[in-house]
Write an enzyme that holds these catalytic residues in place. Structure first.
Site, PDB file in Angstrom:
ATOM      1  CG  ASP A 396      50.666  50.775 117.832  1.00 50.85           C
ATOM      2  OD1 ASP A 396      49.945  50.149 118.619  1.00 50.85           O
ATOM      3  OD2 ASP A 396      50.730  50.512 116.608  1.00 50.85           O
ATOM      4  CG  ASP A 510      44.254  48.096 116.558  1.00 49.35           C
ATOM      5  OD1 ASP A 510      43.585  47.554 115.647  1.00 49.35           O
ATOM      6  OD2 ASP A 510      45.477  47.897 116.695  1.00 49.35           O
ATOM      7  CD  GLU A 513      39.147  43.467 114.420  1.00 51.79           C
ATOM      8  OE1 GLU A 513      39.422  44.477 113.783  1.00 51.79           O
ATOM      9  OE2 GLU A 513      39.784  43.104 115.433  1.00 51.79           O
ATOM     10  NE  ARG A 592      41.965  45.584 113.623  1.00 55.38           N
ATOM     11  CZ  ARG A 592      42.899  44.806 114.168  1.00 55.38           C
ATOM     12  NH1 ARG A 592      44.173  44.987 113.857  1.00 55.38           N
ATOM     13  NH2 ARG A 592      42.568  43.869 115.037  1.00 55.38           N
ATOM     14  CG  ASP A 608      47.587  45.666 111.335  1.00 53.83           C
ATOM     15  OD1 ASP A 608      47.537  46.892 111.501  1.00 53.83           O
ATOM     16  OD2 ASP A 608      47.390  44.847 112.246  1.00 53.83           O
ATOM     17  CG  HIS A 666      50.877  53.037 111.794  1.00 52.31           C
ATOM     18  ND1 HIS A 666      51.651  53.230 112.912  1.00 52.31           N
ATOM     19  CD2 HIS A 666      50.155  51.902 112.026  1.00 52.31           C
ATOM     20  CE1 HIS A 666      51.407  52.251 113.788  1.00 52.31           C
ATOM     21  NE2 HIS A 666      50.502  51.436 113.256  1.00 52.31           N
TER      22      HIS A 666
END
Length: 926
Positions: A396, A510, A513, A592, A608, A666
C-alpha cells in the site's frame, strides 16, 4: 457419506437477518397503453387509493389539505411518479402545484424509507409530441416537440429521436437536442452497418404524449412503456420513466445491498464517490445498466450510455425513472432472451473483458501498514515456510516517500528492489499502489512527476486555467487529466522510471473517483451551473464536489461535470497501456472506480470494507453485480479491510474469498495481522487447504476467463443465470456458481457448523468425494465444520483440475485431473483453454490450445480442436468419473486395458494415464 437435510423454509434474506417475508411473485403487464388506462385491477387500486385518502382526511382532521382534483385521485399510490424529487426540500402544495402537478400527502414512511411522493404527475401533464417519424437505412428518425415549457431552466423544445434496429436482439434508441450538439460519452461503441432482419422485439410509439412501447414478440411482454410519466429534456435535467414487467431488477451499480433491488421507493444514485461501502450510498463506480427477469424466465437489459451525475428511482408499480443532469438519452436495449445472453449482448456494445495473466488468478496478499520492505519480506517467507499458496505480494502507500507517487521510502523500503527480485526468483509477482493525486508542494525541480506534468499542462484546471489543487495522502495535490492523451505518455514515462528501480508486475490504482480530502479544492468551487446545477441528484454529501474535485474543473475532452464518472476508466486505460509497453505482457490492473467497458482494462475490488460478517455476506451480491457489468476480475478484501477480524470470521472469509475471481487478503494499518500465517495451526491449515482447492481449479477458472474474454460469459455467476425458469433462484445471493458447473455455498454466520443452500433440480456431486445428492429444487442443510467449504458439481459437467502447487507457475506444470460429473443420461461436457499464461493476444494470434471433453455411452473423449507447443508440456494424469451406476468390468484407454478403482459412492477413478494434453484420446468403461 455426507448427509443432507431437506428444508421447507425459505432461504433467509441476504445479509439482513431481520428482514422477513416471502419472495414476491413476478407479474407481467400486457397492455400497450398509458398506465392510467386501466384494467379492473387498476380500477380497484384507484378506488382503494381514493377511499384511503378520504379516510385519512377524516381521521387527520383535515391536515391532508383540500380534496385533490379527480384526475389526481385516479393515480394509485404505486404509480405516482415524482414531480418534485429535490432533496432537502419540504414539498408544499404551493410548490407542487406551481409545477402543474398533483399534491396528495401520505402518512410519513418508516425511518430510512422514502415513501410515496406527495407531488406527482397528473395523467395530462404536458410532454413532448412525436411530430414526424421517417424510415432510415438502420431504423427511424423522428422529431419531438414540446409546446409547453417544463419547470427546469433551458428546456429544449425540439428533440431528435434516432432508432436503430442494430441486431435481432439489440435495439438502440437515442434522444438528443435537434438543433445543437451536446456532450456524449467518448466511448468506442461499435457501429452497425445493416438493419436487423428478424428482430425478436416489436417497437411502437405513442405520438401524443410521446412514448416508447417495446414488446417481446414471443410472449407479448411489455418491456418498456415510457408513457407512464412525461419526458423532460432540459439542458441540465433529463428524465424519462417506464413501467417494468416484473420486480426482479439487478445491476445499477455501484451500490451495496442485495443482488435484486428493492422497488419500494428506492433511489439509486450514480456518482463516483470515495466512501466505505454502505447501504444507500453512491459508491466508487457508476454503471447505468440493469437486467430484469420477466415472468416465464426470459430476461432483458437496458443500458443508458450517459456519464453525468444520475439517479434511478424505483417504485412498486413496478416502474423506473432515469434522471440525469447532462448529456443525452442514449439507450441500448438487449433482448436476451436468457440472462447469460443479455450480458453477452451488453458486452458486445461496451467491449469484452481482457484476458488476465494466469498469475492474476492466484492468491494475493497485502496490507497497509507493513511498515517496511523487510517486514513485507518476512510475511512472504512465512507463507513459503508453511507452503501456503501465494502468487503476488502487494504494498500500500507506505512504500512511498511522503505518500508521493513514483517515489520510494529510502529508509524503510530500501530493500524493496531485492524483495521484488526474490519474488521473481520464486515465480511470484509484485503489485504496488498508485494514486492519481500528484503532490504539488515539493520544491521546484525536486519532484519530476509534478514539475513535468505542470510544464506539459496535464492536470485538471480551475475555471481560471490554473491547476486545481486539492488534498490527498501527500498533502496538497494536483490531479492528472487522463482524458488527455499526453497524460498517458507522461504516466508511462513516470512508470518506466520507477520500474527501472522496482520492476513491478501489476498496478493497483486507488482513490480515482477522484477522491479529495477537501470539497472541491483549496479555494472551494466557483458559483455557476456546474458546481450548483438546477438539480443535484441524491449524492452523498448533497454536493457534486463533496470529497472530490469541482464539477467545473476543466479537462481536455470536456468539463469534469461530464467526465467525473469516467475518471477511473480513463486512468485504467492509461495504466494498462503503460504496462503493456513496459512489460510486453498482459497487464494486471485493479481499479477502485469503474465505468462500463472497464473490464477491457482492469479488474475491481469492492473497496474499503470492514471486518464484519455482514460485509462478508454483502461481498457476494457485490461480485455478482460486477459480473453483470462485464468486469469478471472482481473480489472483496478477504477478512475485511478496516477493524480487526476474528479467527472464525477470517477462516470463513478465506473459504469464500478463495472463490472470488480475484482473491486478495488486505487490511489496514494499526490492526492485528490477518494473513494466514497469523492464526492458529487449525485455522492456518483450513486456509491453506481452501487455497490449494482454488489452485487445483485454476485450469477450470482460467478457461472461464477465456470464455469471458471471447464472448462475454460470466465467471462468478448468479444461480438464476443457469436456472432462469426456477423463480426460487431469482433472489439467491448467498451462493453462486463458477461458470455453469461449480456451486459454492459458504458459511456466512458465526458460531455454526452447518449451512443451508438451495439446490436447483437435478443431481449435484460433492466436489471432494463425488457423492451425489438429487434435488427436486429445494433448500438443503449441510454439515459445515470450520475447516470445510461446501462445493458441488452440477451434473453433465467436466471440470479440468490440476495438482496444486504454491504458485500458479508451479501448478501449471503438474498433471491434470479431469472430474466428470455424469448427468442422469450418463453424459457430460467440458472444455479447457491453455496457453503460456501471460503473452498478449494468444487467442487472437493462435498461440493456444483448446480441448473439448465429452462423455456419451460410457466413452470419454478428449478432442484437441486447436494445439500449441504449450500443451505438450502438461499431461492428463487422472480421470475421475462421478455417477457411474454400475461397477465396470474393465476400462480401456485407446483400446488398451487400464487399471481402475470403483467406490461404493459410484466414483470411477483411472490414474496414471500419462496422456499429453496435445493428444486426443478416448477412455471406455464396460
Amino acid at each position: 457419506m455426507k448427509s443432507y437435510q431437506k428444508l421447507t423454509t425459505a432461504q433467509p434474506a441476504a445479509c439482513q437477518v431481520e428482514e422477513e417475508g416471502a419472495a414476491p411473485v413476478p407479474s407481467g403487464h400486457g397492455k400497450l397503453a398509458p398506465w392510467w388506462v386501466g384494467s379492473g385491477l387498476l380500477v380497484a387500486a384507484v378506488l382503494l387509493s381514493t377511499i384511503t385518502v378520504w379516510v385519512l382526511r377524516q381521521v387527520s382532521g383535515g391536515w391532508l389539505g383540500p380534496t385533490p382534483p379527480p384526475k389526481c385521485l385516479l393515480v394509485p399510490e404505486s404509480h405516482r411518479f415524482d414531480c418534485y424529487p429535490e432533496r432537502r426540500v419540504v414539498v408544499t402544495q404551493e410548490l407542487c402545484e406551481s409545477r402543474g402537478c398533483c399534491f396528495i400527502q401520505s402518512p410519513p414512511p418508516a425511518e430510512g424509507k422514502q415513501g410515496v411522493p406527495w407531488c406527482f404527475y397528473p395523467p395530462d401533464f404536458p410532454s413532448y409530441t412525436l411530430e414526424s417519424l421517417n424510415q432510415t437505412a438502420l431504423g427511424m428518425v423522428g422529431l419531438l416537440v414540446r409546446r409547453e415549457k417544463a419547470y427546469y431552466p433551458r428546456d429544449i423544445e425540439r428533440l431528435r429521436l434516432d432508432v436503430e434496429f442494430e441486431t435481432d436482439t439489440r435495439l438502440h434508441i437515442k434522444i438528443t437536442d435537434a438543433a445543437n450538439p451536446r456532450y456524449e460519452v467518448p466511448l468506442d461503441i461499435p457501429r452497425v452497418m445493416k438493419r436487423a432482419e428478424n428482430p425478436i422485439y416489436s417497437l411502437n410509439f405513442s405520438w401524443d404524449p410521446f412514448g416508447v412501447l417495446l414488446q417481446r414478440k414471443a410472449t407479448g411482454t411489455v418491456l418498456l412503456n415510457t408513457t407512464v410519466a412525461p419526458l423532460i429534456f432540459a439542458d441540465q435535467f433529463l428524465q424519462i420513466s417506464t413501467s417494468l414487467p416484473s420486480k426482479f431488477l439487478y445491476g445499477l451499480g455501484e451500490h451495496r445491498g442485495s443482488l435484486v433491488h428493492s422497488l419500494d421507493w428506492n433511489t439509486l444514485t450514480l456518482w463516483a464517490r470515495d466512501v466505505s461501502p454502505t447501504e444507500s450510498f453512491n459508491l466508487y463506480g457508476a454503471h447505468p445498466f440493469y437486467l430484469l427477469m420477466e415472468e416465464g424466465g426470459s430476461a432483458h437489459g437496458v443500458f443508458l450510455l450517459n456519464s453525468n451525475a444520475m439517479e434511478v428511482a424505483l417504485q412498486p408499480a413496478p416502474g423506473l425513472t432515469w434522471r440525469t443532469i447532462g448529456g443525452v438519452l442514449d439507450f441500448y436495449i438487449f433482448l436476451g432472451p436468457d440472462p447469460n445472453m443479455v450480458i453477452q449482448q451488453y458486452q458486445q456494445v461496451i467491449g469484452f473483458p481482457a484476458m488476465p495473466p494466469l498469475w492474476a488468478l492466484g492468491f494475493h496478499l497485502c496490507r497497509w501498514g507493513y511498515g517496511s520492505s523487510n517486514e513485507t519480506w518476512q510475511i512472504v517467507r512465512a507463507m513459503r515456510n508453511y507452503q501456503i499458496p501465494q502468487d503476488a505480494q502487494w504494498n500500500d502507500i507506505d512504500y512511498m516517500d511522503g505518500y508521493r507517487d513514483f517515489t520510494l521510502d529510502s529508509q524503510k523500503f530500501a530493500s524493496l528492489p531485492s524483495l521484488v527480485k526474490d519474488l521473481h526468483k520464486h515465480g511470484q509477482r509484485y503489485v504496488m499502489i498508485l494514486d492519481p493525486g500528484i503532490s504539488s508542494t515539493s520544491p521546484r525541480g525536486s519532484y519530476w512527476p509534478f514539475d513535468e506534468g505542470l510544464r506539459r499542462g496535464l492536470f485538471l484546471n480551475t475555471t481560471q486555467g490554473q491547476p486545481l489543487i486539492g488534498q490527498v495522502w501527500p498533502g496538497f495535490t494536483a490531479f492528472a487529466d487522463f482524458s488527455n492523451p499526453d497524460t498517458h505518455q507522461w504516466w508511462l514515462e513516470n512508470l518506466q522510471h520507477f520500474c527501472a528501480h522496482v520492476p513491478f508486475d501489476g498496478l493497483w490504482i486507488d482513490m480515482n473517483e477522484p477522491s479529495n480530502f477537501m470539497d472541491g479544492s483549496e479555494d472551494g468551487c466557483p458559483p455557476g451551473e456546474f458546481d450548483s446545477p438546477p438539480y443535484t441528484p441524491a449524492v452523498l454529501g448533497d454536493s457534486l464536489s463533496a470529497k472530490t474535485v469541482c464539477a467545473s474543473a476543466k479537462q481536455k475532452v470536456s468539463v469534469h461535470y461530464n467526465l467525473h464518472n469516467l475518471y477511473g476508466l480513463m486512468e485504467a486505460k492509461a495504466t494498462a497501456s503503460a504496462l503493456i509497453k513496459i512489460r510486453g505482457k498482459r497487464p494486471f490492473v485493479i481499479s477502485r472506480s469503474t465505468f462500463p467497458s472497464q473490464g477491457r482494462y482492469s479488474g475491481h475490488w469492492l473497496g474499503d470494507n470492514r471486518s464484519q460478517w455482514k460485509d462478508m455476506c454483502y461481498s457476494i451480491p457485490g461480485l455478482l453485480s460486477f459480473s453483470l457489468f462485464g468486469i469478471p476480475l472482481v473480489g472483496a478484501d478477504i477478512c475485511g479491510f478496516s477493524g480487526s477480524t476474528s479467527e472464525e470470521l477470517c477462516t470463513r472469509w478465506m473459504q469464500l474469498g478463495a472463490f472470488y475471481p480475484f482473491a486478495r487478503n488486505h487490511n489496514t494499518q494499526n490492526e492485528k495481522a490477518q494473513d494466514p500465517t497469523a492464526f492458529s495451526p487449525a485455522a492456518r491449515t483450513a486456509m491453506k487447504d481452501v487455497l490449494l482447492t482454488r489452485y487445483s481449479l485454476l485450469p477450470f477458472l482460467y478457461t472461464l476467463f477465456h470464455r469471458a474474454h471471447l464472448q462475454g460469459d460470466t465467471v462468478a455467476r448468479p444461480l438464476f443465470f443457469e436456472f432462469p425458469q426456477d423463480v426460487a433462484t431469482w433472489e439467491l445471493d448467498r451462493q453462486f456458481l463458477w461458470g455453469r458447473s461449480l456451486l459454492v455455498t459458504p458459511v456466512l454466520e458465526p458460531g455454526v457448523d452447518s449451512v443451508t443452500g438451495y439446490f436447483p433440480q437435478g443431481t449435484w456431486y460433492d466436489f471432494y468425494t463425488g457423492s451425489s445428492v438429487n434435488s427436486s429444487g429445494e433448500m438443503l442443510k449441510m454439515s459445515a465444520p470450520l475447516e470445510h467449504l461446501n462445493l458441488h458439481i452440477r451434473e453433465g459437467s467436466i471440470l479440468p483440475t490440476q495438482k496444486p502447487g504454491t504458485t500458479t507457475e508451479v501448478t501449471r506444470g503438474n498433471p491434470l485431473r479431469l472430474i466428470v460429473a455424469l448427468s442422469s443420461h450418463a453424459t457430460a461436457w467440458g472444455d479447457l483453454f491453455w496457453d503460456d499464461g501471460e503473452s498478449l493476444d494468444t487467442f487472437e494470434k493462435g498461440n493456444y490450445s483448446y480441448v473439448m471433453f465429452n462423455v456419451t455411452q460410457n466413452i470419454f473423449t478428449s478432442t484437441v480442436l486447436h494445439a500449441s507447443t504449450e500443451a505438450t508440456k502438461v499431461t492428463i494424469g487422472t480421470l475421475s468419473i462421478f455417477g457411474v451406476q454400475k461397477p465396470p468390468s474393465k476400462v480401456l484407454l485407446n483400446g488398451q486395458e487400464k487399471p481402475f478403482s470403483y467406490l461404493d459412492n459410484q466414483v470411477l477413478t483411472v490414474s496414471d494415464l500419462g496422456m499429453s494434453l496435445s493428444q486426443g484420446f478416448s477412455l471406455q468403461w464396460l
